[in-house]
Write an enzyme that holds these catalytic residues in place. Structure first.
Site, PDB file in Angstrom:
ATOM      1  N   GLY A  52      25.042 -80.576 -23.386  1.00  0.00           N
ATOM      2  CA  GLY A  52      24.541 -81.254 -24.588  1.00  0.00           C
ATOM      3  C   GLY A  52      25.154 -82.636 -24.716  1.00  0.00           C
ATOM      4  CE1 TYR A  57      24.816 -74.445 -34.726  1.00  0.00           C
ATOM      5  CE2 TYR A  57      25.380 -74.574 -37.054  1.00  0.00           C
ATOM      6  CZ  TYR A  57      25.575 -74.993 -35.753  1.00  0.00           C
ATOM      7  OH  TYR A  57      26.502 -75.959 -35.475  1.00  0.00           O
TER       8      TYR A  57
HETATM    9  C1  AKB Z   1      24.574 -78.129 -39.186  1.00  0.00           C
HETATM   10  O1  AKB Z   1      24.352 -78.632 -40.286  1.00  0.00           O
HETATM   11  O2  AKB Z   1      23.886 -77.235 -38.666  1.00  0.00           O
HETATM   12  C2  AKB Z   1      25.784 -78.599 -38.420  1.00  0.00           C
HETATM   13  C3  AKB Z   1      26.971 -77.751 -38.726  1.00  0.00           C
HETATM   14  C4  AKB Z   1      27.612 -77.813 -40.040  1.00  0.00           C
HETATM   15  O3  AKB Z   1      27.388 -77.022 -37.884  1.00  0.00           O
HETATM   16  N1  AKB Z   1      26.056 -79.964 -38.723  1.00  0.00           N
END
Ligand code: AKB
Length: 338
Positions: free
Chosen positions: A8, A151
């Protein structure tokens, strides 16, 4: 020379990390990204590769390099991941597993231990209600590990996976006990760079607000004025990764560390932005889903373990970040004055 693999590399952290490697010297840099690297980023690498981290054939080919340290930055961030959760899992989890296995095979081939630096995130936290977020205040590494985003789920799992790969991999196999990976992670807050604008994150409102003001364009902030999460400048983010990489293993009491710097509300950021750009047009148009995500992230982090174990101390407070990094640098980026 230390040979580093940066995945990345074309992303925000990648740009700054490659600059830091070049500035420090003593590194051979193998840089990869799914997209072609910008010319000036590619120029800072010794080997440039284009490929997909979730493509097993591509990751296998990385094993030809004598990598000492991996900086695995490739990931879909929180907002992008919610738009395509299955792809996020493929890139964020399968990609990480393949890269850990590649690092293991490199370590076995070279009879060494490969350091694996992993940027985790405050998105691993999932505080159930706003009232609990407010009363929790500063959160330490082992609290509220119930993320509500793909995530966050991906990152909290990969933190565990890295620990497993380092300490217990294949405990019933022939090379059980063979140490190949030294996994270390920092949980980053929102990162703010003066030279690049993020995309696909949910902490993006802060950098977007600052860059819009510097460009002289109006900005509608997608979270409420009272929204609070921790932030950090990009130079401090890179410094945290490099400092953790350099820490002696015996000093580390954990594999995953919070790192913090400052934790303003969105309105505190807007006030400070208007101080430097008095004509900035900042309004609020909260996006219910993105607001909901940020509301589950902690208001601030307890980073005392990083401070004690490896001397973490950010160079930039909120005020210094604006006065000495963001405003002077961003002015040059957009060719205007402060
Ligand atoms: C996001 O907003 O997904 C990233 C993080 C806080 O990991 N910037």
């Amino acid at each position: 020379m230390t040979t580093v693999l940066v995945t990345g590399a074309g992303g925000e952290i990648g740009h700054s990390l490659l600059e830091a490697f070049r500035h420090r010297g003593g590194y051979t840099v193998v840089a990869m990204d799914v997209r072609p690297l910008d010319g000036h980023v590619a120029a800072m690498a010794d080997v440039v590769l284009q490929g997909d981290i979730s493509d097993e054939t591509f990751v296998r080919a990385l094993e030809q390099y004598d990598i000492d340290e991996v900086y695995h930055l490739a990931a879909l961030l929180s907002t992008s991941a919610e738009k395509n959760p299955e792809l996020a899992h493929k890139v964020n989890v399968n990609g990480t597993m393949q890269l850990l296995m590649a690092a293991r095979r490199i370590a076995l081939r070279r009879d060494t231990v490969v350091k694996f630096l992993f940027p985790s995130t405050i998105a691993v936290y999932g505080i159930p209600t706003l009232a609990q977020k407010q009363s929790a205040g500063t959160v330490h590494e082992d609290q509220f590990l119930t993320p509500t985003t793909m995530y966050g789920v991906n990152k909290v799992y990969c933190e565990q996976l890295g620990g497993y790969m380092s300490d217990h991999f294949g405990q019933l196999t022939e090379d059980a006990g063979r140490k190949t990976i030294d996994f270390r992670a920092v949980r980053f807050p929102g990162l703010i760079s003066a030279t690049t604008v993020p995309s696909g994150g949910t902490s993006d409102y802060a950098p977007e607000m600052i860059h819009a003001a510097a460009k002289g364009v109006p900005y509608a902030c997608f979270v409420r004025p009272d929204t609070q999460i921790p932030f950090m400048t990009m130079p401090d983010g890179v410094q945290a990764l490099l400092q953790l990489a350099a820490a002696p293993a015996e000093a580390l009491t954990r594999r995953v560390y919070n790192v913090g710097a400052f934790a303003p509300t969105a309105e505190e950021i807007a006030v400070r932005v208007r101080q430097s750009f008095p004509t900035a047009e900042i309004t609020y148009a909260p996006h219910p889903k993105r607001q909901g995500i940020v509301d589950t992230w902690c208001a601030n982090v307890d980073d005392s373990a990083a401070r004690t174990d490896w001397g973490w101390s950010p160079a930039y407070s909120f005020e210094r970040a604006f006065a000495e990094y963001l405003i002077p640098t961003i002015g040059k980026v957009y060719g205007g004055s402060e």
